[in-house]
Design an enzyme around this catalytic site. Sequence first.
Site, PDB file in Angstrom:
ATOM      1  N   LYS A  42       0.852  -1.184   0.000  1.00 37.87           N
ATOM      2  CA  LYS A  42       0.000   0.000   0.000  1.00 37.87           C
ATOM      3  C   LYS A  42       0.890   1.237   0.000  1.00 37.87           C
ATOM      4  O   LYS A  42       2.023   1.187   0.472  1.00 37.87           O
ATOM      5  CB  LYS A  42      -0.959  -0.025   1.195  1.00 37.87           C
ATOM      6  CG  LYS A  42      -0.339  -0.338   2.534  1.00 37.87           C
ATOM      7  CD  LYS A  42      -1.428  -0.489   3.591  1.00 37.87           C
ATOM      8  CE  LYS A  42      -0.832  -0.831   4.940  1.00 37.87           C
ATOM      9  NZ  LYS A  42      -1.797  -1.193   5.936  1.00 37.87           N
ATOM     10  N   ARG A  94      -6.370  -5.052  18.635  1.00 36.51           N
ATOM     11  CA  ARG A  94      -7.105  -3.996  19.325  1.00 36.51           C
ATOM     12  C   ARG A  94      -8.543  -4.433  19.571  1.00 36.51           C
ATOM     13  O   ARG A  94      -9.005  -4.540  20.675  1.00 36.51           O
ATOM     14  CB  ARG A  94      -7.106  -2.709  18.493  1.00 36.51           C
ATOM     15  CG  ARG A  94      -5.798  -1.966  18.510  1.00 36.51           C
ATOM     16  CD  ARG A  94      -5.726  -0.973  17.405  1.00 36.51           C
ATOM     17  NE  ARG A  94      -5.966  -1.625  16.124  1.00 36.51           N
ATOM     18  CZ  ARG A  94      -5.760  -1.078  14.955  1.00 36.51           C
ATOM     19  NH1 ARG A  94      -5.356   0.167  14.881  1.00 36.51           N
ATOM     20  NH2 ARG A  94      -5.980  -1.736  13.845  1.00 36.51           N
ATOM     21  N   SER A 132      -2.734   4.041  12.668  1.00 35.89           N
ATOM     22  CA  SER A 132      -1.976   5.009  11.860  1.00 35.89           C
ATOM     23  C   SER A 132      -2.912   5.681  10.858  1.00 35.89           C
ATOM     24  O   SER A 132      -2.811   6.881  10.612  1.00 35.89           O
ATOM     25  CB  SER A 132      -0.845   4.299  11.111  1.00 35.89           C
ATOM     26  OG  SER A 132       0.030   3.685  12.014  1.00 35.89           O
TER      27      SER A 132
HETATM   28  O1  PNS Z   1       1.014  -2.674   9.855  1.00 37.37           O
HETATM   29  P1  PNS Z   1       0.421  -3.603   8.840  1.00 37.37           P
HETATM   30  O2  PNS Z   1       0.261  -2.896   7.504  1.00 37.37           O
HETATM   31  O3  PNS Z   1      -0.852  -4.251   9.300  1.00 37.37           O
HETATM   32  O4  PNS Z   1       1.520  -4.766   8.625  1.00 37.37           O
HETATM   33  C1  PNS Z   1       1.281  -5.828   7.720  1.00 37.37           C
HETATM   34  C2  PNS Z   1       2.601  -6.574   7.411  1.00 37.37           C
HETATM   35  C3  PNS Z   1       3.618  -5.607   6.847  1.00 37.37           C
HETATM   36  C4  PNS Z   1       3.141  -7.176   8.678  1.00 37.37           C
HETATM   37  C5  PNS Z   1       2.270  -7.701   6.376  1.00 37.37           C
HETATM   38  O5  PNS Z   1       1.648  -7.138   5.275  1.00 37.37           O
HETATM   39  C6  PNS Z   1       3.510  -8.464   5.942  1.00 37.37           C
HETATM   40  O6  PNS Z   1       4.019  -9.278   6.668  1.00 37.37           O
HETATM   41  N1  PNS Z   1       4.022  -8.171   4.729  1.00 37.37           N
HETATM   42  C7  PNS Z   1       5.187  -8.810   4.185  1.00 37.37           C
HETATM   43  C8  PNS Z   1       4.830  -9.732   3.023  1.00 37.37           C
HETATM   44  C9  PNS Z   1       4.355 -11.086   3.513  1.00 37.37           C
HETATM   45  O7  PNS Z   1       5.079 -11.833   4.146  1.00 37.37           O
HETATM   46  N2  PNS Z   1       3.091 -11.406   3.218  1.00 37.37           N
HETATM   47  C10 PNS Z   1       2.481 -12.647   3.624  1.00 37.37           C
HETATM   48  C11 PNS Z   1       1.803 -12.523   4.972  1.00 37.37           C
HETATM   49  S1  PNS Z   1       0.115 -12.845   4.791  1.00 37.37           S
END
Ligand code: PNS
Length: 170
Positions: A42, A94, A132
């Site tokens: 995103k 949360r 956020s």
């Molecule tokens: O703060 P967020 O946006 O909820 O964090 C989400 C995050 C970054 C932890 C998640 O999107 C992630 O782990 N991204 C890395 C790519 C990945 O491993 N995707 C598979 C997990 S379903």
Amino acid sequence: MEKLAVYPGSFDPITNGHLDLLERGLKIFDRMVISVAANPGKSSLFSLTERIELIKASIEATEYRNRVEVDSFNGLLVDYVQKIGADAVVRGLRAVSDFEYEFMMALMNRKLNAEVETLFLMTGMRWIYISSRLIKEVVMSGGCVTGLVPEAVEKALIKRLGQGPGSTFR
Ligand code: PNS
């Protein structure tokens, strides 16, 4: 042996809710790596470097700073966890609304690598409504977020988004 956890996220930007969770994690783990996803799929308000700098500024005056490392990762979270030899992933919950997304993500990560465990911690009640996304929305619309985010983050948000019309900042 030292226990190490990864606290991953977009942190765009870090909030007091994230810091609360970090502190809770440090009661269980010896060290935590707070790791910013380089490409969370995103668009972000702050660049990766800015997000990292804001996290560093937010923890520099805390007593636990020596037990926290700030890092970033690209690609799959499970690969990163394994690469740095962490014992678990920590994520915050949360409200019920977080549950479905977090549950699916944890199960997908388990499918990708069954060795990687996810541990969910409940955010403190006073931060339960903070995200956020909402913080950015409030600042963009001229609202005040004092006390909800670290000082450095509040300053950066105002600098980036301005105070908006009808600002309630004092
Ligand atoms: O703060 P967020 O946006 O909820 O964090 C989400 C995050 C970054 C932890 C998640 O999107 C992630 O782990 N991204 C890395 C790519 C990945 O491993 N995707 C598979 C997990 S379903």
